[in-house]
Enzyme design. Structure first.
Site, PDB file in Angstrom:
ATOM      1  CB  SER A 103      35.009  39.035  41.650  1.00  0.00           C
ATOM      2  OG  SER A 103      35.729  39.431  40.522  1.00  0.00           O
ATOM      3  CG  ASP A 242      38.726  38.895  43.397  1.00  0.00           C
ATOM      4  OD1 ASP A 242      38.465  39.548  42.325  1.00  0.00           O
ATOM      5  OD2 ASP A 242      38.451  37.533  43.171  1.00  0.00           O
ATOM      6  CG  ASP A 244      39.902  37.883  39.692  1.00  0.00           C
ATOM      7  OD1 ASP A 244      39.284  39.142  39.620  1.00  0.00           O
ATOM      8  OD2 ASP A 244      39.294  37.028  39.680  1.00  0.00           O
TER       9      ASP A 244
END
Length: 446
Positions: A103, A242, A244
């Site tokens: 992430s 990533d 998100d």
């Protein structure tokens, strides 16, 4: 073998160090394959995506070896955002989805996140974890699984993302800075924005395996803010490694965090009768100002422990369709099964296009209550929160803040840290309360 492999968001650690080694990835792949394939003889399929970290190649190959050794067929997506893995797991009828990413962490770290066949992150990995330490059960040679690259995985995701944007709205004439953090969305995000009509100014789109989240992205917005001002852009969208998470920058470079974005979306959705249960789900870290803003508009707010997993579990249990975190995870289950920074960013751009209002007006929905967060590190041999003096000072602080703010004390889920967070309009009182608790916790921690 460590007692606990899975954390709050899959398996995560420093690459080439336990648990993020090739050996562990191989065992994890074999365990996941055995768990999902069970005793059935038919081959099952797994989709694997990754971000742009150098270690992703190593882990991808090791996972593939473990999975195919148990008879699973592997579909390799290459670099795609985490939400793309959730979407493609479901749309391609896979039994399992895997995202290789840490992430927003630096390139040295990596992680492995697992998705079930419904596209949601697994809520319980204990069954897989119990198999990792056991004996592997490879299939007979004729039952070994295969692996192949899926060339159109990113394209499938891009086309789906565009369907979430209002069909009658175009971004023509809108100058948009998109910071992809040299991560998984470095191609998808600029392409989607351009195809929707925007004048795109991309940064953080030159990954080299080592520069993911390095001086860019949602956790370091300075470069994007400078670019917005220098280019005279209307808005900036900052994703993490990533994709998100998202942060939005207005035309002056000022940052709107997840709380402000959720405030905008919740009110727009409620006005259109779209907000399920007239309620937003967020975590205990979201600002008190957000709660007051929503309550003033007859919109409820439900809080969960920190972590997008807790938010999603609550949303699913209560039938909610909008939730997220102050950190920029925005979950819209009408569209996706996990946080999606690009789709959330598009929702903000749609609001700009439909209202004709500048980003600076839309991005500041409420005035945040002053918030102070301090971390105290402690040794693994003692728990400061068990100290009577610490409990007393926390109790006193709650009484002093009663009616004026709120207090949150919690242990970090990933490090030996006590997190002390308080909110209060009286900043002097806020500082005294937090300083007093921190001092007592430090004394108890030795």
């Amino acid at each position: 073998m460590a007692a606990r492999l899975f954390g709050t968001d899959g398996v995560r650690g420093r690459a080439n160090t336990y648990p993020m080694t090739a050996e562990m990835a191989l065992r994890l792949g074999a365990a996941a394959g055995l768990y999902f394939r069970g005793e059935r003889s038919s081959r099952h399929r797994v989709v694997i995506g990754k971000d742009t970290r150098l270690s992703g190649y190593m882990l991808e190959n090791a996972l593939t070896a473990g999975l195919t050794s148990t008879g699973m067929n592997v579909l390799l997506l290459g670099p795609v955002p985490t939400p793309a893995v959730g979407m493609l797991t479901r749309s391609m009828r896979a039994n399992l989805g895997i995202m290789i990413s840490a992430s927003h962490n630096p390139f040295q770290d990596n992680g492995i996140k697992l998705f079930g066949p419904d596209g949601f992150k697994l809520s319980d990995e204990s069954g897989i974890e119990s198999l990792v330490a056991g004996r592997m059960h490879p299939v007979e040679p004729e039952n070994i699984g295969g692996a192949r690259r899926i060339d159109d995985g990113r394209g499938r995701y891009e086309e789906y993302v565009k369907t979430t944007f209002p069909g009658q709205v175009r971004l023509s004439g809108m100058r948009v800075v998109i910071d992809c953090a040299n991560g998984a969305a470095y191609r998808a995000a600029p392409e989607v924005l351009w195809e929707l009509g925007a004048d795109v100014i991309p940064i953080g789109v030159s990954p080299n395996g080592l520069n993911i989240n390095d001086g860019c992205g949602s956790t370091d917005t300075a470069l994007a803010a400078e670019t917005v001002r220098a280019e005279g852009a209307d808005v900036g969208i900052c994703l993490d490694g990533d994709a998100d998470r998202v942060m939005v920058l207005d035309e002056t470079g000022a940052v709107a965090d997840g709380d402000q974005i959720m405030a905008l979306l919740a009110t727009r959705w409620e006005e259109r009768g779209r907000l399920a249960g007239s309620t937003l789900v967020t975590t205990v870290m979201s600002n008190l100002g957000l709660e007051r803003y929503l309550n003033g508009r007859s919109i409820g707010l439900e809080r969960t422990p920190v972590g997008d997993r807790h938010v999603i579990e609550r949303m699913r249990a209560a039938g909610r369709n909008l939730g997220g975190e102050q950190s920029g995870h925005i979950v819209m289950t009408d569209y996706v099964t996990t946080g999606d920074g690009l789709i959330a960013g598009l929702q903000f751009l749609a609001a700009m296009a439909e209202t004709g209002r500048p980003a600076s007006e839309l991005a500041r929905r409420f005035e945040p209550v002053p918030q102070l967060l301090r971390n105290v590190r402690y040794g693994s041999d003692r728990d400061p929160l068990e100290s009577a003096s610490v409990r007393d000072v926390i109790s006193d602080a709650r009484e002093r803040l009663n009616g004026h703010g709120r207090l949150l004390i919690r242990k970090s889920g990933t490090e030996p840290l006590i997190r002390v967070m308080a909110e209060c309009e009286d900043e002097a009182l806020l500082a005294r309360v937090v300083d007093g608790i921190v001092a007592e916790v430090e004394a108890a921690a030795g």
